[in-house]
Design an enzyme around this catalytic site. Structure first.
Site, PDB file in Angstrom:
ATOM      1  N   LYS A  36       3.175  11.487   6.646  1.00  0.00           N
ATOM      2  CA  LYS A  36       2.361  11.328   7.849  1.00  0.00           C
ATOM      3  C   LYS A  36       2.944  12.057   9.063  1.00  0.00           C
ATOM      4  O   LYS A  36       2.711  13.235   9.237  1.00  0.00           O
ATOM      5  CB  LYS A  36       2.115   9.847   8.131  1.00  0.00           C
ATOM      6  CG  LYS A  36       1.256   9.182   7.048  1.00  0.00           C
ATOM      7  CD  LYS A  36       0.667   7.878   7.494  1.00  0.00           C
ATOM      8  CE  LYS A  36      -0.098   7.196   6.366  1.00  0.00           C
ATOM      9  NZ  LYS A  36      -1.298   7.929   5.914  1.00  0.00           N
TER      10      LYS A  36
ATOM     11  N   ASP B  42       9.598   2.967   1.474  1.00  0.00           N
ATOM     12  CA  ASP B  42       8.406   3.720   1.846  1.00  0.00           C
ATOM     13  C   ASP B  42       8.230   3.621   3.360  1.00  0.00           C
ATOM     14  O   ASP B  42       7.678   2.654   3.875  1.00  0.00           O
ATOM     15  CB  ASP B  42       7.191   3.155   1.107  1.00  0.00           C
ATOM     16  CG  ASP B  42       5.899   3.889   1.448  1.00  0.00           C
ATOM     17  OD1 ASP B  42       5.871   4.610   2.466  1.00  0.00           O
ATOM     18  OD2 ASP B  42       4.906   3.719   0.717  1.00  0.00           O
TER      19      ASP B  42
ATOM     20  N   PHE C 281       0.860  -1.170   0.000  1.00  0.00           N
ATOM     21  CA  PHE C 281       0.000   0.000   0.000  1.00  0.00           C
ATOM     22  C   PHE C 281       0.899   1.223   0.000  1.00  0.00           C
ATOM     23  O   PHE C 281       1.566   1.522   0.991  1.00  0.00           O
ATOM     24  CB  PHE C 281      -0.938   0.055   1.201  1.00  0.00           C
ATOM     25  CG  PHE C 281      -1.837   1.267   1.148  1.00  0.00           C
ATOM     26  CD1 PHE C 281      -2.991   1.247   0.383  1.00  0.00           C
ATOM     27  CD2 PHE C 281      -1.505   2.426   1.822  1.00  0.00           C
ATOM     28  CE1 PHE C 281      -3.805   2.373   0.302  1.00  0.00           C
ATOM     29  CE2 PHE C 281      -2.314   3.550   1.749  1.00  0.00           C
ATOM     30  CZ  PHE C 281      -3.466   3.526   0.987  1.00  0.00           C
TER      31      PHE C 281
END
Length: 420
Positions: free
Chosen positions: A273, A244, A159
């Site tokens: 984030k 990531d 994801f």
């Protein structure tokens, strides 16, 4: 581990059993929005530290932390003050000009990563798209891959975001189905299978893009040595390793980066984030000059990327991580969470994966779906999120107090006992 962190207002303070927000508040929130999310029926009005309060005054312990965007808790005083001070000074110039917060942010984030250059963006998906463009440009300009032939290896169960390029190499039907046609150039191998990854490398491979820990997949941990093997394979074949770390990085796993657990340094860190402190969207791709330096003016950009407000908050985030206190706290509280969750194996849980203050738990399907268990937790004053059927992720703010974490896990134990 005391004064640096916000105390809770009242330990275990869901003194009366919370219930869903009033139907009117939920209906109003949903009435004019596209239904691309299926939120729990709670409408939050205020939050501080690890606790949130809904429009009806009910308090809930946050065990999701905005998918790790709130690593430092809600309304963290240092970050709020950094944002407030900058709001009165300068919020946006665009990258057409240089502003006075830009240099410090890039230098300090680069130093935290041990890299030369920083390319600021806004969202995690933007950062992943940036890494893809950089890897392809590097492949053509440096490695000498023929034009339009570059390939990037990705992992099953990944994801990385929801843009059309990214969902094109997802194997999640909810993310992918109905959104084609998709961009070519990606090769998928099983996550954690080093032999398959090595076999997939060709002369046209420019990068391996993986999550060191798969967050959306349910906090899926790689086999021991996998990241070291990926690093070695990339080095041996002149391929970039792009990590990531959008969910896993910036203290969540008990280290600054998840790659640190195996002593691995990727060519590109993809961050987001928590970099915005839960206040503004901030993301970045960080790498050395021989990789990020392939970009020339006009080849990539973002109106809001690296804006003054984002840089002010992002710089404070980097400074908070520089001392290592949050990483140590995540490791210490992670041990508590692991112990409490593993005790529930065979008592409602059939799988537990923990790395730092981040856990994926698999509910016995006979007891209910992940969504149903999250709804029962919500009724007890705990907010969490399901993923992929009967799996739930726990990612509390790193400022959570041990007693509050223990109380939240007690609620899980009670919910499972009631369901059995």
């Amino acid at each position: 581990m005391t004064s640096t962190f916000q105390p809770t207002i009242e330990t275990g303070s869901a003194s009366t059993t919370p219930a869903p927000a009033t139907p009117a508040a939920v209906d109003r929130a949903e009435a004019r929005t596209a239904h691309n999310y299926h939120p729990l029926p709670v409408v939050i009005e205020h939050a501080e530290g690890a606790w949130m309060t809904d429009v009806d005054g009910r308090r809930f312990l946050d065990l999701l932390a905005g998918y790790s965007a709130l690593n430092f808790g809600h309304s963290n005083p240092r970050l709020v003050e950094a944002a407030r001070a900058q709001l009165g000074q300068l919020t946006l110039t665009s990258r057409a000009f240089i502003h006075d917060r830009f240099a410090d942010f890039c230098a300090e984030l680069g130093d935290l990563c041990g890299k030369d250059l920083v390319l600021p963006m806004n969202t995690g998906a933007e950062a992943v798209e940036t890494a893809i463009k950089v890897a392809r440009k590097w492949g053509y300009d440096v490695k000498g891959v023929p034009a339009d032939a570059a390939r990037i290896i990705v992992a099953s169960g990944n994801f990385h975001g929801r843009t059309t390029t990214i969902v094109g190499f997802s194997d999640d039907p909810d993310a992918r189905d109905g959104f084609g046609p998709f961009a070519p150039g990606f090769d998928t191998v099983p996550y954690g299978d080093l032999a398959a990854l090595e076999a997939a490398i060709t002369p046209e491979t420019v990068a391996v893009l993986i999550e060191p820990i798969q967050g959306e997949g349910g906090v899926v941990l790689p086999p021991d040595g996998y990241l070291r093997g990926v690093r070695a394979a990339c080095t041996a074949n002149n391929v970039l390793f792009a990590a990531d770390e959008i969910q896993a990085g910036l203290g969540r796993t008990g280290r600054t980066f998840a790659c640190d657990h195996e002593g691995v340094v990727p060519d590109l860190y993809v961050l987001g984030k928590a970099l915005g402190g839960g206040i503004v969207p901030v993301s970045a791709v960080v790498g050395d000059r021989d990789v990020l330096g392939v970009l020339a003016p006009g080849q990539h950009g973002s109106t809001f990327g690296g804006n003054p407000l984002a840089c002010a908050v992002g710089t404070e985030v980097v400074r908070m991580l520089a001392g290592g206190e949050f990483q140590a706290r995540a490791a210490e509280l992670g041990d508590l969470m692991r112990e409490r969750l593993e005790a529930l194996l065979g008592h409602g849980l059939v799988g537990v994966r923990v790395r730092g203050l981040w856990a994926g738990i698999d509910i016995d399907p006979a007891l209910g779906t992940g969504r149903e268990i999250c709804e029962r937790l919500m009724a007890r004053g705990v907010l969490a999120k399901d993923t992929h059927g009967s799996t739930i992720r726990f990612a509390p703010p790193l400022v959570i107090e041990p007693a509050d974490l223990a109380w939240g896990l007690d609620q899980l134990a009670d919910v499972l006992a009631e369901a059995r």
